[in-house]
Write an enzyme that holds these catalytic residues in place. Structure first.
Site, mmCIF file in Angstrom:
data_model
loop_
_atom_site.group_PDB
_atom_site.id
_atom_site.type_symbol
_atom_site.label_atom_id
_atom_site.label_comp_id
_atom_site.label_asym_id
_atom_site.label_seq_id
_atom_site.Cartn_x
_atom_site.Cartn_y
_atom_site.Cartn_z
ATOM 1 N N ASP A 134 -9.303 -0.301 -7.113
ATOM 2 C CA ASP A 134 -8.435 -0.714 -6.006
ATOM 3 C C ASP A 134 -7.959 -2.154 -6.185
ATOM 4 O O ASP A 134 -6.859 -2.517 -5.765
ATOM 5 C CB ASP A 134 -9.207 -0.564 -4.689
ATOM 6 N N HIS B 101 0.847 -1.209 0.000
ATOM 7 C CA HIS B 101 0.000 0.000 0.000
ATOM 8 C C HIS B 101 0.878 1.254 0.000
ATOM 9 O O HIS B 101 0.840 2.059 0.931
ATOM 10 C CB HIS B 101 -0.939 -0.014 1.215
ATOM 11 N N ASN B 102 1.618 1.417 -1.062
ATOM 12 C CA ASN B 102 2.578 2.510 -1.189
ATOM 13 C C ASN B 102 2.207 3.391 -2.387
ATOM 14 O O ASN B 102 1.127 3.261 -2.963
ATOM 15 C CB ASN B 102 3.998 1.948 -1.327
ATOM 16 N N TRP B 103 3.124 4.276 -2.752
ATOM 17 C CA TRP B 103 2.885 5.194 -3.863
ATOM 18 C C TRP B 103 2.629 4.457 -5.172
ATOM 19 O O TRP B 103 1.777 4.857 -5.976
ATOM 20 C CB TRP B 103 4.071 6.141 -3.987
ATOM 21 N N ALA B 104 3.328 3.354 -5.408
ATOM 22 C CA ALA B 104 3.144 2.594 -6.651
ATOM 23 C C ALA B 104 1.707 2.069 -6.753
ATOM 24 O O ALA B 104 1.096 2.085 -7.834
ATOM 25 C CB ALA B 104 4.130 1.433 -6.706
ATOM 26 N N HIS B 105 1.167 1.616 -5.631
ATOM 27 C CA HIS B 105 -0.227 1.131 -5.633
ATOM 28 C C HIS B 105 -1.193 2.286 -5.877
ATOM 29 O O HIS B 105 -2.134 2.160 -6.677
ATOM 30 C CB HIS B 105 -0.538 0.460 -4.293
ATOM 31 N N HIS C 257 -6.129 7.471 -2.221
ATOM 32 C CA HIS C 257 -7.008 6.618 -1.416
ATOM 33 C C HIS C 257 -6.288 5.851 -0.317
ATOM 34 O O HIS C 257 -6.937 5.362 0.626
ATOM 35 C CB HIS C 257 -7.744 5.629 -2.324
ATOM 36 N N ASP C 258 -4.961 5.711 -0.360
ATOM 37 C CA ASP C 258 -4.228 4.982 0.684
ATOM 38 C C ASP C 258 -3.118 5.825 1.314
ATOM 39 O O ASP C 258 -2.111 5.290 1.790
ATOM 40 C CB ASP C 258 -3.629 3.683 0.121
#
Length: 739
Positions: A635, A486-490, A524-525
């Site tokens: 998501d 759940h990082n920037w790439a996601h 969103h994360d």
């Protein structure tokens, strides 16, 4: 020196205190060490002074107040002793105000306190230092005194100051609130006791004696209320349960409900709807939180009382047109009599207590009168519980804010200038497909393409500053933590999926709706810690104390707002005030929709509408459900990527799951199989369940609503089949090993 030990040293210092003083105050002991010793000494002293603050002491104080209800001096003395124990000090100065002159106290051989006139005080006040030494009461008259560190006024129900408590040690804010609450309750009891005594003196009839007996019984009951609620006032639910239980006992009702008033929404609501009799019911309600229910304040008996502030005593419920019999029909319970009374604080109705079915006959005027007095305690308890809840939430928010500030920072000028120097001037066709692999992009390319996608979507419909957009994207990147999944790439991948959906369905949403959807996906994360909501609640983290539902999703939205409020980051500033509120509201709706716990209800509702042939994208409700399901689909986009991207992503996802499982195991908790590193061999089978149970139903529904996105379902079906093949192979391998 062989005989030198701790006991010998302590004995020597005890016999030579001057030596100890020279050591402690000398240069060898630093100021910080001396202050730490002082604080520890104060803490131990306070703890020692509270050693008798138990049920026996509470009971003795309670009994003394009941036995001397007509003696104000004795009541205030007992109150001062109780408060001294609460604060943890050995002495408290009691000031008794009297309009006829000051009075001093003398203790007789029989142990009774008597008053003697003292005429040399010009301020009509008595200054007493009340100490309890070896069970002997010592009262000292003091003409000169040092200023008090804290003064607690004692004000009765007639708004008269009847005394003051002077403390000469620092009193923490929490204990000041306890003192304030205790003094209000005790002085209220004293006021009503004095009214009863006055009535007895003016009328010697048997009726008056009976009335005094009832008042004394009520005072005894109210003291029990104060003692019980006092211990749990920091918990709103505990206070509500206690209020309802005491309300039942007060009027001998079978059941009781308490509704709080929401002045903003014009509704009444209850988290704990109904309490029956018995300890078992009390325990069940305490251990199993119920879902909050809400009613319009204009409906029902409770709504009428809440809106008018007038109590209702109904002898035949079914004959009253305001009574709603639907609850009875569902539960099988038969409501006969109802006593519904308001609870006031500062002249406004803050709640309503509804008591049902008096065990003997109907509710009487005496029940109404008793409850009006009881309602004063209810109002104080609920008001203070709300204050404590707000304080607790503020403290937790402060802790979260400090944590976030310590971890994150806003992007700097060099990062902005570096990104601005690179421009994408041509259309990137491969970016407009769901199969695009964002994992191969560098750390510089991701924000570059995020800016490109934003400009492609909104250059013709939204006025925005390119520098603001660049800063916004770069700061969003900084506010994603370096966790496994759940990082920037996601966040970037989810935003890319929404970009493709919006490009394929350009006329589906308004420009502002599309803006909210894209920004929601990108953010969103934000500040995800690599742990899910269940972990946050189980570990009692500060975030779980702030948000009761969708813990992380609420935090992600608040982080989005925080970034938008940063100077030079507001990409929505060209919107009008109404547009801004609507867009921000939609962003919140979309980010909260990424909580999988909400997806199942959204899916069921939308499926029902679509299957019935009633779907209309122009309907606000249908539109809102569609947006929520699309957020879930974006998501979960990794499940609809090509197989090579899907398998690579799943490895990263489960690595984060296993990190959470490791943390749970270190805390002494057994992680679920999906989070358990020791169950890694079950990954294919667990992935099949996830794909078939969540992902495929999501994309099948999206395909019904947006036919141009049907490829997501087809790709997801292919990947699910591949996982099933792996699961089958895994099972065969295990069977061979077992044989």
């Amino acid at each position: 020196m062989q005989g030198l030990n701790e006991d010998v040293v302590c004995e020597f210092l005890a016999a030579h205190p001057d030596v100890l003083e020279r050591i402690v105050t000398g240069p060898t002991v630093t100021r910080e060490t001396f202050q730490r010793w002082s604080l520890r000494r104060a803490s131990l002293t306070r703890k020692h002074s509270r050693k008798d603050f138990g049920d026996a002491t509470l009971e003795s104080r309670r009994r003394a107040i009941l036995d001397h209800a007509d003696n104000r001096v004795r009541i205030l003395y007992e109150l001062s002793q109780f408060c001294a124990q609460l604060v943890g000090t050995e002495a408290v100065e009691l000031v008794i105000q009297n309009n006829e002159g000051a009075f001093t106290c003398k203790k007789t051989s029989e142990g009774e306190l008597k008053l003697r006139k003292a005429s040399f005080f010009s301020n009509n006040a008595l200054w007493l230092t009340c100490l309890e030494l070896s069970s002997t009461l010592v009262l000292k008259l003091k003409k000169h005194r040092k200023p008090a560190s804290y003064v607690q006024s004692i004000i009765n129900c007639a708004h008269q100051t009847i005394g003051e408590l002077h403390f000469f040690v620092p009193v923490p804010e929490t204990e000041k609130r306890w003192l304030n609450t205790l003094c209000m309750w005790a002085s209220s009891v004293n006021y009503f006791a004095e009214l009863s005594t006055h009535a007895l003196a003016s009328n010697g009839t048997e009726e008056t004696h009976d009335n005094v007996a009832r008042q004394r019984k009520l005072a005894n009951f109210l003291l029990d209320v104060a003692k019980s609620i006092f211990h749990d006032i920091v918990s709103m639910d505990s206070v509500i349960i206690k209020v309802m239980n005491f309300a039942q006992k007060l009027v001998d009702a079978d059941r009781a409900s308490l509704f709080l008033v929401d002045a903003k929404s014009k509704e009444i609501y209850a988290r704990i709807f109904d309490v029956g009799t018995g300890e078992e019911e009390h325990s069940r309600l305490s251990d199993t939180p119920q879902k909050e229910i809400r009613f319009d304040i204009s409906k029902g008996i409770a709504g009428y009382v809440a809106s008018t502030g007038e109590g209702l005593n109904i002898e035949e419920a079914y004959e009253d047109e305001r009574f709603n019999a639907e609850v009875d029909s569902k539960t099988g319970y038969v409501t006969k009599t109802i006593l519904c009374m308001p609870i006031f604080i500062r002249g406004a109705v803050i709640g309503v207590v509804q008591m049902v079915n008096k065990h003997t006959g109907v509710f009487t005027k005496q029940d109404e009168d008793s409850f009006e007095i009881f309602a004063v305690y209810c109002g104080l308890a609920l008001h203070h519980a709300k204050l404590y809840d707000k304080i607790r939430r503020s403290e937790q928010k402060y802790r979260v804010a400090l944590e976030v500030l310590a971890y994150h920072s806003v992007c700097n000028k060099d990062e902005v200038n570096k990104l601005k120097k690179i421009q994408i001037n041509e259309r990137v066709m491969e970016l407009e497909t769901f199969d695009f692999n964002g994992m191969r992009l560098s750390e510089l390319e991701k924000p570059l393409y995020a800016v490109y996608m934003f400009r492609t979507l909104f250059s013709e419909t939204l006025r925005f500053d390119v520098d603001d957009l660049t800063r916004f994207v770069l700061t969003v990147r900084k506010n994603y933590r370096r966790v496994a999944y759940h990082n920037w790439a996601h966040g970037w991948s989810v935003a890319h999926a929404m970009f493709v959906l919006l490009m394929k369905n350009k006329s589906l949403f308004t420009p502002n709706e599309a803006l909210a959807l894209f920004v929601s996906c990108l953010c969103h994360d934000l500040d995800h810690r690599g742990k899910n909501n269940a972990y946050m609640k189980t570990m009692s983290t500060p975030l779980a104390a702030i948000y009761t539902t969708s813990v992380m999703e609420h935090h992600h939205f608040n982080q989005t707002v925080t970034i938008l409020q940063q100077d030079g980051h507001n990409i929505l500033k060209s919107l009008t005030s109404d547009e801004y509120k609507q867009t921000l509201g939609l962003i919140k709706h979309c980010i909260l929709a990424t909580d999988l716990a909400l997806f199942f209800a959204n899916k069921a509702r939308l499926n029902k509408i679509v299957d019935a042939g009633d779907f209309d994208i122009t309907s606000p409700d249908h539109r809102s459900l569609t947006q929520a399901v699309l957020m879930t689909g974006c998501d979960l986009i990794a499940s609809a990527k090509p197989w090579s991207i899907q398998t690579e992503t799943v490895k990263v996802i489960f690595e984060e799951f296993y990190d959470q499982g490791d943390a749970e195991r270190l805390s002494g908790k057994q992680p679920m199989a999906m989070m358990d590193r020791q169950q890694a061999h079950q990954l294919p089978q667990m992935q099949v369940g996830f794909m078939r149970g969540i992902c495929l139903p999501c994309y099948e529904l999206i395909g019904k609503v947006l036919p141009r996105a049907i490829s997501l379902r087809d790709r997801c079906e292919y990947n699910a089949t591949k996982w099933e093949e792996l699961a089958t192979e895994q099972k065969k391998s295990e069977e061979k090993l077992s044989t």
